[in-house]
Design a protein around this motif. Structure first.
Motif, PDB file in Angstrom:
ATOM      1  N   GLY A 110       0.776  -1.240   0.000  1.00 36.87           N
ATOM      2  CA  GLY A 110       0.000   0.000   0.000  1.00 36.87           C
ATOM      3  C   GLY A 110       0.806   1.287   0.000  1.00 36.87           C
ATOM      4  N   THR A 111       2.119   1.192  -0.113  1.00 36.33           N
ATOM      5  CA  THR A 111       2.924   2.412  -0.068  1.00 36.33           C
ATOM      6  C   THR A 111       2.876   3.187  -1.390  1.00 36.33           C
ATOM      7  N   GLY A 112       2.487   2.492  -2.464  1.00 32.71           N
ATOM      8  CA  GLY A 112       2.410   3.172  -3.760  1.00 32.71           C
ATOM      9  C   GLY A 112       3.372   2.628  -4.799  1.00 32.71           C
ATOM     10  N   LYS A 113       3.749   1.353  -4.666  1.00 37.59           N
ATOM     11  CA  LYS A 113       4.698   0.754  -5.619  1.00 37.59           C
ATOM     12  C   LYS A 113       4.127   0.732  -7.037  1.00 37.59           C
ATOM     13  N   THR A 114       2.919   0.201  -7.173  1.00 46.16           N
ATOM     14  CA  THR A 114       2.350   0.040  -8.509  1.00 46.16           C
ATOM     15  C   THR A 114       2.099   1.408  -9.148  1.00 46.16           C
ATOM     16  N   THR A 115       1.534   2.315  -8.375  1.00 51.60           N
ATOM     17  CA  THR A 115       1.275   3.660  -8.886  1.00 51.60           C
ATOM     18  C   THR A 115       2.589   4.343  -9.266  1.00 51.60           C
ATOM     19  N   LYS A 119       3.875   5.903 -12.767  1.00 50.22           N
ATOM     20  CA  LYS A 119       4.287   7.305 -12.859  1.00 50.22           C
ATOM     21  C   LYS A 119       5.712   7.420 -13.407  1.00 50.22           C
ATOM     22  N   ARG A 140      -1.086 -10.322  -4.541  1.00 52.67           N
ATOM     23  CA  ARG A 140      -2.314  -9.611  -4.186  1.00 52.67           C
ATOM     24  C   ARG A 140      -3.338  -9.671  -5.318  1.00 52.67           C
ATOM     25  N   GLN A 146      -4.213  -4.233 -12.277  1.00 52.60           N
ATOM     26  CA  GLN A 146      -3.923  -2.823 -11.957  1.00 52.60           C
ATOM     27  C   GLN A 146      -2.744  -2.322 -12.790  1.00 52.60           C
ATOM     28  N   THR A 253       6.257   8.629  -1.181  1.00 57.09           N
ATOM     29  CA  THR A 253       4.934   8.913  -1.748  1.00 57.09           C
ATOM     30  C   THR A 253       4.020   9.615  -0.749  1.00 57.09           C
ATOM     31  N   LYS A 254       2.912  10.092  -1.256  1.00 57.34           N
ATOM     32  CA  LYS A 254       1.802  10.642  -0.465  1.00 57.34           C
ATOM     33  C   LYS A 254       2.223  11.848   0.359  1.00 57.34           C
ATOM     34  N   ASP A 256       1.607  14.700  -0.442  1.00 54.16           N
ATOM     35  CA  ASP A 256       0.489  15.633  -0.535  1.00 54.16           C
ATOM     36  C   ASP A 256      -0.495  15.468   0.620  1.00 54.16           C
ATOM     37  N   GLY A 279       6.268  11.372  -4.551  1.00 57.85           N
ATOM     38  CA  GLY A 279       4.894  11.281  -5.055  1.00 57.85           C
ATOM     39  C   GLY A 279       4.049  12.344  -4.376  1.00 57.85           C
ATOM     40  N   VAL A 280       3.353  13.144  -5.187  1.00 55.49           N
ATOM     41  CA  VAL A 280       2.564  14.243  -4.616  1.00 55.49           C
ATOM     42  C   VAL A 280       1.103  14.193  -5.079  1.00 55.49           C
ATOM     43  N   GLY A 281       0.608  12.996  -5.402  1.00 57.03           N
ATOM     44  CA  GLY A 281      -0.782  12.870  -5.809  1.00 57.03           C
ATOM     45  C   GLY A 281      -1.033  11.539  -6.478  1.00 57.03           C
ATOM     46  N   GLU A 282      -2.275  11.305  -6.876  1.00 55.71           N
ATOM     47  CA  GLU A 282      -2.647   9.992  -7.413  1.00 55.71           C
ATOM     48  C   GLU A 282      -2.607   9.916  -8.933  1.00 55.71           C
TER      49      GLU A 282
HETATM   50  N1  LIG Z   1      -2.344  11.046  -2.487  1.00 53.74           N
HETATM   51  C1  LIG Z   1      -1.485  10.155  -2.980  1.00 53.74           C
HETATM   52  N2  LIG Z   1      -1.873   8.884  -3.139  1.00 53.74           N
HETATM   53  C2  LIG Z   1      -0.978   7.992  -3.633  1.00 53.74           C
HETATM   54  C3  LIG Z   1       0.350   8.378  -3.979  1.00 53.74           C
HETATM   55  N3  LIG Z   1       0.991   7.262  -4.422  1.00 53.74           N
HETATM   56  C4  LIG Z   1       0.105   6.244  -4.355  1.00 53.74           C
HETATM   57  N4  LIG Z   1      -1.103   6.669  -3.879  1.00 53.74           N
HETATM   58  C5  LIG Z   1      -2.310   5.862  -3.623  1.00 53.74           C
HETATM   59  O1  LIG Z   1      -2.027   4.853  -2.670  1.00 53.74           O
HETATM   60  C6  LIG Z   1      -2.818   3.709  -2.919  1.00 53.74           C
HETATM   61  C7  LIG Z   1      -1.939   2.467  -2.971  1.00 53.74           C
HETATM   62  O2  LIG Z   1      -1.117   2.533  -4.113  1.00 53.74           O
HETATM   63  P1  LIG Z   1      -0.514   1.243  -4.841  1.00 53.74           P
HETATM   64  O3  LIG Z   1       0.364   1.757  -5.940  1.00 53.74           O
HETATM   65  O4  LIG Z   1      -1.578   0.304  -5.234  1.00 53.74           O
HETATM   66  O5  LIG Z   1       0.363   0.632  -3.663  1.00 53.74           O
HETATM   67  P2  LIG Z   1       1.208  -0.738  -3.631  1.00 53.74           P
HETATM   68  O6  LIG Z   1       0.425  -1.690  -2.798  1.00 53.74           O
HETATM   69  O7  LIG Z   1       2.498  -0.381  -2.964  1.00 53.74           O
HETATM   70  O8  LIG Z   1       1.404  -1.184  -5.030  1.00 53.74           O
HETATM   71  C8  LIG Z   1      -3.563   3.991  -4.219  1.00 53.74           C
HETATM   72  O9  LIG Z   1      -4.871   4.388  -3.914  1.00 53.74           O
HETATM   73  C9  LIG Z   1      -2.778   5.129  -4.850  1.00 53.74           C
HETATM   74  O10 LIG Z   1      -3.572   5.942  -5.662  1.00 53.74           O
HETATM   75  C10 LIG Z   1       0.740   9.763  -3.780  1.00 53.74           C
HETATM   76  O11 LIG Z   1       1.871  10.197  -4.035  1.00 53.74           O
HETATM   77  N5  LIG Z   1      -0.219  10.592  -3.287  1.00 53.74           N
END
Ligand SMILES: Nc1nc2c(ncn2[C@@H]2O[C@H](COP(=O)(O)OP(=O)(O)O)[C@@H](O)[C@H]2O)c(=O)[nH]1
Ligand SMILES: [Mg+2]
Length: 301
Positions: A110-115, A119, A140, A146, A253-254, A256, A279-282
């Motif tokens: 959930g840290t934002g790896k895939t997103t 990006k 998962r 995704q 990430t996150k 923002d 990371g500063v947004g989705e």
């Molecule tokens: N606000 C914000 N949300 C983020 C950011 N990076 C990721 N997210 C959100 O965090 C959630 C988990 O991201 P995901 O890439 O699936 O995490 P993973 O489990 O590490 O692969 C998603 O809802 C993303 O949209 C960021 O920089 N800012």
């Protein structure tokens, strides 16, 4: 360029507002900073998660300055020290001598790896590079879909396997494909949650070994993805991953959504791991190459 800085600043607004608000409160009440004010300043800086080392340096400089002049510019001192602290590490992505450059993204769930994988692909594509993605989170539910959706949006092919299959084998196939297709970059998205933490570390170590069998200097970057809102917990995660598998850089990430943006400084100083992107947004364009000067300006200006 202005737009980029604006985004950077917007993304750090929460951290900025809290930090500046606290400093202003302390300085306004007692422009001649006494011992009590300095203690409060120290507490405010610690609360922003920039870390003990950097906090003490700032407080010390402010103490010295206030012995010399009546009105000390606390913000300017903090900005300078943080900018210096961050600038000591190169923030650019390492590039392989011969393509493909292989980048592994790892971290807890959930840290934002895939997103961030998506990006980063977007950033590289904008720079005219060809990018292949590897869906190595076979653990998962919906993780593969995704990444495929992101692949379509960013115009990158995705190499994937079955759920439950060996992620290292997929990484190997993807590397093979990246070599034969002469791609500039291979970005490997990995699983965050496995049955145990040891399991996760073992899987990451195996993935690295398998990549090296095909390409001895791969992976060229092992980027740990950290959620800034977890604050000091993120620092502990970073320490653990770094000791076990070795991390070449960070994606934080996150930013923002949190006032804990100072964690970037703490991790950089205490673990000597460079922050490469934030990371500063989705949205797909919400990943920024890390820039120490822009970061400290955004925090304090
Ligand atoms: N606000 C914000 N949300 C983020 C950011 N990076 C990721 N997210 C959100 O965090 C959630 C988990 O991201 P995901 O890439 O699936 O995490 P993973 O489990 O590490 O692969 C998603 O809802 C993303 O949209 C960021 O920089 N800012
Ligand atoms: Mg994921």
């Amino acid at each position: 360029m202005f737009g980029l800085f604006q985004k950077f600043r917007d993304g750090l607004a929460k951290t900025h507002d809290k930090l500046i608000g606290e400093i202003k409160r302390i300085v306004t009440r007692a422009p001649r900073l006494d011992a009590e004010s300095l203690d409060e300043l120290e507490a405010a800086l610690i609360a922003s998660d920039i870390g003990v080392e950097t906090t003490l340096r700032i407080v010390e400089e402010v103490r010295k300055a206030s012995a010399e002049t009546r009105e000390v510019d606390v913000v300017a001192i903090a900005q300078r020290i943080i900018s210096e602290a961050l600038a000591s590490q190169p923030a650019t992505l390492r590039v392989a001598a011969h393509a493909p450059t292989v980048v592994v993204l790892l971290g807890v769930n959930g840290t934002g790896k895939t997103t961030s994988t998506a990006k980063l692909a977007h950033l590289l594509k904008q720079d005219g590079r060809s990018v292949l993605l590897a869906a190595c989170d076979t653990f998962r539910a919906a993780a593969i879909e995704q990444l495929k959706i992101w692949g379509e949006r960013t115009g990158c092919d995705v190499i994937a396997g079955q759920y439950g299959s060996d992620s290292a084998a997929i990484a190997f196939d993807a590397l093979d494909a990246a070599i034969s297709r002469k791609c500039d970059y291979l970005l490997i998205d990995t699983a965050g949650r496995l049955h145990t933490k040891k399991n996760l570390m073992d899987e990451m170590a195996k993935l690295q070994r398998v990549l090296r069998k095909r390409l001895p200097d791969a992976p060229h970057e092992t980027l740990l993805v950290l959620d800034a809102s977890t604050g000091m917990n993120g620092l502990n995660q970073a320490r653990e991953f770094h000791q076990t598998i070795g991390v070449s850089g960070l994606i934080v990430t996150k930013l923002d959504g949190t006032a804990k943006g100072g964690i970037v400084v703490a991790i950089n100083r205490e673990l000597k791991i460079p922050v490469k992107f934030i990371g500063v947004g989705e949205q797909v364009d919400d990943l920024q190459p890390f820039d120490a000067k822009a970061f400290s300006d955004a925090l304090f200006s």
